[in-house]
Design a protein around this motif. Sequence first.
Motif, PDB file in Angstrom:
ATOM      1  N   GLY A  44     -17.275  53.919  65.036  1.00  0.00           N
ATOM      2  CA  GLY A  44     -17.057  52.807  64.132  1.00  0.00           C
ATOM      3  C   GLY A  44     -15.878  51.958  64.519  1.00  0.00           C
ATOM      4  N   ASP A  45     -15.242  51.420  63.513  1.00  0.00           N
ATOM      5  CA  ASP A  45     -14.272  50.364  63.705  1.00  0.00           C
ATOM      6  C   ASP A  45     -12.839  50.882  63.675  1.00  0.00           C
ATOM      7  N   SER A  47     -10.408  49.133  64.436  1.00  0.00           N
ATOM      8  CA  SER A  47      -9.556  48.019  64.013  1.00  0.00           C
ATOM      9  C   SER A  47      -9.111  48.157  62.562  1.00  0.00           C
ATOM     10  N   GLU A  48      -9.790  48.988  61.779  1.00  0.00           N
ATOM     11  CA  GLU A  48      -9.349  49.228  60.394  1.00  0.00           C
ATOM     12  C   GLU A  48      -8.023  49.978  60.362  1.00  0.00           C
ATOM     13  N   SER A  53      -7.134  41.981  64.840  1.00  0.00           N
ATOM     14  CA  SER A  53      -8.552  41.663  64.688  1.00  0.00           C
ATOM     15  C   SER A  53      -9.404  42.620  65.514  1.00  0.00           C
ATOM     16  N   ARG A  54     -10.658  42.720  65.153  1.00  0.00           N
ATOM     17  CA  ARG A  54     -11.594  43.587  65.863  1.00  0.00           C
ATOM     18  C   ARG A  54     -11.681  43.203  67.343  1.00  0.00           C
ATOM     19  N   THR A  55     -11.705  41.904  67.618  1.00  0.00           N
ATOM     20  CA  THR A  55     -11.792  41.424  69.004  1.00  0.00           C
ATOM     21  C   THR A  55     -10.586  41.873  69.809  1.00  0.00           C
ATOM     22  N   ASN A  58     -10.727  45.577  70.443  1.00  0.00           N
ATOM     23  CA  ASN A  58     -11.714  45.860  71.488  1.00  0.00           C
ATOM     24  C   ASN A  58     -11.165  45.587  72.882  1.00  0.00           C
ATOM     25  N   HIS A  78     -22.971  51.551  67.474  1.00  0.00           N
ATOM     26  CA  HIS A  78     -21.563  51.956  67.470  1.00  0.00           C
ATOM     27  C   HIS A  78     -21.175  52.608  68.782  1.00  0.00           C
TER      28      HIS A  78
END
Length: 110
Positions: A44-45, A47-48, A53-55, A58, A78
Motif C-alpha cells: 500500500g501507501d 506516503s501515509e 506527496s505520494r509521487t 515513490n 499494489h
Amino acid sequence: MVLAKTTLFDSDLQEAAQLYKALGHPARLQIMRYLAETQSCITGDISEELPLSRTTVNQHLAELKKAGLIQGHVEGKHTNYCLNPKKVKELKKISEAFMIEINVDDKICE
C-alpha cells in the motif's frame, strides 16, 4: 575518452558512496526506519507515513530500490516493499569497516 572521476577510486569506496548517496535524504532514512520497525513487507501507501506527496515518496522508494536497499514486489495494483536484508547487512559491514578505518581515537586536530 572521458572517465568518470569515481573510477579513480577503489571499488569498495565506490560501492560505499553509492549506498550512502541512496541514504542521503531524510525521507529515505525515514522509509528505511519505517520498514525496519514494521518487520514485514508493507503493501500500500507508504506516503501515509511521511509528510510528502505520494509521487515524491515513490521517487525516494525508487532510489532505495535502485541501490538494492529495499525490495518491491508488485501484487495486483499494489507494491509490497520491504528491506533487503542481504544489502542492509552489507551496508552495516561497509559502514563499520569504514568507521574503524577512519577512527581517530578522540585525537584533536589543531
